[in-house]
Motif scaffolding. Sequence first.
Motif, PDB file in Angstrom:
ATOM      1  N   ILE A  13       0.708   8.016  -1.556  1.00 47.38           N
ATOM      2  CA  ILE A  13       1.623   7.809  -2.682  1.00 47.38           C
ATOM      3  C   ILE A  13       3.081   8.106  -2.310  1.00 47.38           C
ATOM      4  O   ILE A  13       3.988   7.337  -2.627  1.00 47.38           O
ATOM      5  CB  ILE A  13       1.151   8.643  -3.895  1.00 47.38           C
ATOM      6  CG1 ILE A  13      -0.193   8.070  -4.358  1.00 47.38           C
ATOM      7  CG2 ILE A  13       2.153   8.592  -5.049  1.00 47.38           C
ATOM      8  CD1 ILE A  13      -0.907   8.863  -5.399  1.00 47.38           C
ATOM      9  N   GLY A  14       3.286   9.220  -1.602  1.00 43.15           N
ATOM     10  CA  GLY A  14       4.660   9.596  -1.219  1.00 43.15           C
ATOM     11  C   GLY A  14       5.313   8.507  -0.376  1.00 43.15           C
ATOM     12  O   GLY A  14       6.467   8.112  -0.616  1.00 43.15           O
ATOM     13  N   THR A  15       4.571   8.030   0.608  1.00 41.14           N
ATOM     14  CA  THR A  15       5.101   6.981   1.494  1.00 41.14           C
ATOM     15  C   THR A  15       5.345   5.696   0.715  1.00 41.14           C
ATOM     16  O   THR A  15       6.367   5.023   0.904  1.00 41.14           O
ATOM     17  CB  THR A  15       4.111   6.709   2.653  1.00 41.14           C
ATOM     18  OG1 THR A  15       3.793   7.953   3.243  1.00 41.14           O
ATOM     19  CG2 THR A  15       4.669   5.764   3.681  1.00 41.14           C
ATOM     20  N   PHE A  16       4.413   5.348  -0.177  1.00 38.50           N
ATOM     21  CA  PHE A  16       4.557   4.124  -0.979  1.00 38.50           C
ATOM     22  C   PHE A  16       5.862   4.179  -1.787  1.00 38.50           C
ATOM     23  O   PHE A  16       6.669   3.240  -1.757  1.00 38.50           O
ATOM     24  CB  PHE A  16       3.344   3.977  -1.918  1.00 38.50           C
ATOM     25  CG  PHE A  16       3.426   2.768  -2.813  1.00 38.50           C
ATOM     26  CD1 PHE A  16       2.959   1.529  -2.381  1.00 38.50           C
ATOM     27  CD2 PHE A  16       3.974   2.858  -4.089  1.00 38.50           C
ATOM     28  CE1 PHE A  16       3.040   0.406  -3.204  1.00 38.50           C
ATOM     29  CE2 PHE A  16       4.061   1.738  -4.907  1.00 38.50           C
ATOM     30  CZ  PHE A  16       3.600   0.517  -4.465  1.00 38.50           C
ATOM     31  N   ILE A  17       6.097   5.301  -2.469  1.00 34.51           N
ATOM     32  CA  ILE A  17       7.302   5.407  -3.311  1.00 34.51           C
ATOM     33  C   ILE A  17       8.558   5.315  -2.432  1.00 34.51           C
ATOM     34  O   ILE A  17       9.500   4.589  -2.751  1.00 34.51           O
ATOM     35  CB  ILE A  17       7.288   6.723  -4.133  1.00 34.51           C
ATOM     36  CG1 ILE A  17       6.128   6.684  -5.145  1.00 34.51           C
ATOM     37  CG2 ILE A  17       8.622   6.950  -4.854  1.00 34.51           C
ATOM     38  CD1 ILE A  17       5.945   7.948  -5.958  1.00 34.51           C
ATOM     39  N   LYS A  18       8.522   6.032  -1.303  1.00 40.77           N
ATOM     40  CA  LYS A  18       9.674   6.029  -0.402  1.00 40.77           C
ATOM     41  C   LYS A  18       9.975   4.602   0.080  1.00 40.77           C
ATOM     42  O   LYS A  18      11.119   4.141   0.045  1.00 40.77           O
ATOM     43  CB  LYS A  18       9.373   6.953   0.789  1.00 40.77           C
ATOM     44  CG  LYS A  18      10.559   7.323   1.611  1.00 40.77           C
ATOM     45  CD  LYS A  18      10.187   8.476   2.553  1.00 40.77           C
ATOM     46  CE  LYS A  18      11.079   8.451   3.769  1.00 40.77           C
ATOM     47  NZ  LYS A  18      10.626   7.567   4.837  1.00 40.77           N
ATOM     48  N   ALA A 190       3.596  10.871  -9.648  1.00 36.20           N
ATOM     49  CA  ALA A 190       4.369  11.376  -8.507  1.00 36.20           C
ATOM     50  C   ALA A 190       5.852  11.041  -8.634  1.00 36.20           C
ATOM     51  O   ALA A 190       6.705  11.761  -8.106  1.00 36.20           O
ATOM     52  CB  ALA A 190       3.809  10.788  -7.207  1.00 36.20           C
ATOM     53  N   ALA A 191       6.167   9.964  -9.356  1.00 35.01           N
ATOM     54  CA  ALA A 191       7.580   9.571  -9.506  1.00 35.01           C
ATOM     55  C   ALA A 191       8.277  10.385 -10.607  1.00 35.01           C
ATOM     56  O   ALA A 191       9.468  10.211 -10.833  1.00 35.01           O
ATOM     57  CB  ALA A 191       7.671   8.080  -9.814  1.00 35.01           C
TER      58      ALA A 191
END
Length: 321
Positions: A13-18, A190-191
């Motif tokens: 998720i972190g990588t996707f948002i970034k 997460a956002a």
Amino acid sequence: MQIGEIELTDLDIGTFIKEKIEEISATVGDGLAVNALSGGVDSAVVTMIAHKALGDRLKSYFIDSGLMREGEPQQIATWFADLGVPVEIIDAQEQFLDALKGKLDPEEKREAVTQTFYKDVFGKLVKDSGAKYLLQGTNYTDIEETVAGIKRQHNILEQLGINPEEQFGYKVLEPLLQLRKPAIREVGKAAGLPEAIYKRPPFPGPALAARVLGEITWEKLETLRKATKIVEDELSESGAFQYLAILHEDRVTGMRDGKRDFGLQIEVRCWESEDAKTALPTRLPYEKLERLADRITAEVKGVVSVTYNITKKPTSTIEAI
Ligand code: XMP
């Protein structure tokens, strides 16, 4: 279909948002993008990601099409104002109702909503603002169902051969295209969205137009808004995937105060589902069903009959049109 799904289990998720923040920043550059909030989870998640990417170069709008739930435009604007994201409400009620006038066929109704939204309302907003991009929350299920010819999902353009740049004058960015609902909710969490938003039941792009059978009029929408409010109040604690009211076109003979009342019918649907691809009707307690029938017939003018849909998807679909 060329676009590949990213399943929740495979999603970082972190990588996707970034990555999505980087992609949006790189694409929009120094320019402006506009963004449409619909009241659903997907557009809310896109708004948060695009806000992180663009800050005040993102103009977020809530289009009040007249097809929305009671109090929805103000609720959404307040939620996002609390998150530091300004949302402008655009009153386009007349435009949508005019476009829907006389339309009976489900796909024609969907097409009328799509054209009014993208061409008339957003065409003008984008032109007036000088933006070149529209961000929207199209997801993997939307594309799949449209490509399969089940329903023309309101937000699908390119997969149907529509070039938004040629037809409407702007490009469309769809950062959630590879995800389904459970993954989108996790991205929303997460956002930084509050639970009240990322856990919201899905709500369709064509809004209440997907739940009025036959011609759509203001009067019918008002009836459906009241029934929807009761269904949402009563079922919000059910844990179900989605719950909704549908206004039928046919009237049935009922009775009120000892007299014949040839009245309206509301159908209630409540669904168990993971991703909206297939769904089962929730086994609601009978007392709850009785309460829904009692409240809707007592509180919504003209309604004499309430039914509960016990069909699975397939053969049913989640919405009515
Ligand atoms: P159906 O009715 O096709 O719905 O079983 C599957 C899921 O998609 C939502 N839905 C839509 N969402 N644009 C959207 O963004 C649309 O045109 C649309 N039509 C249906 C529906 O609420 C359900 O969650």
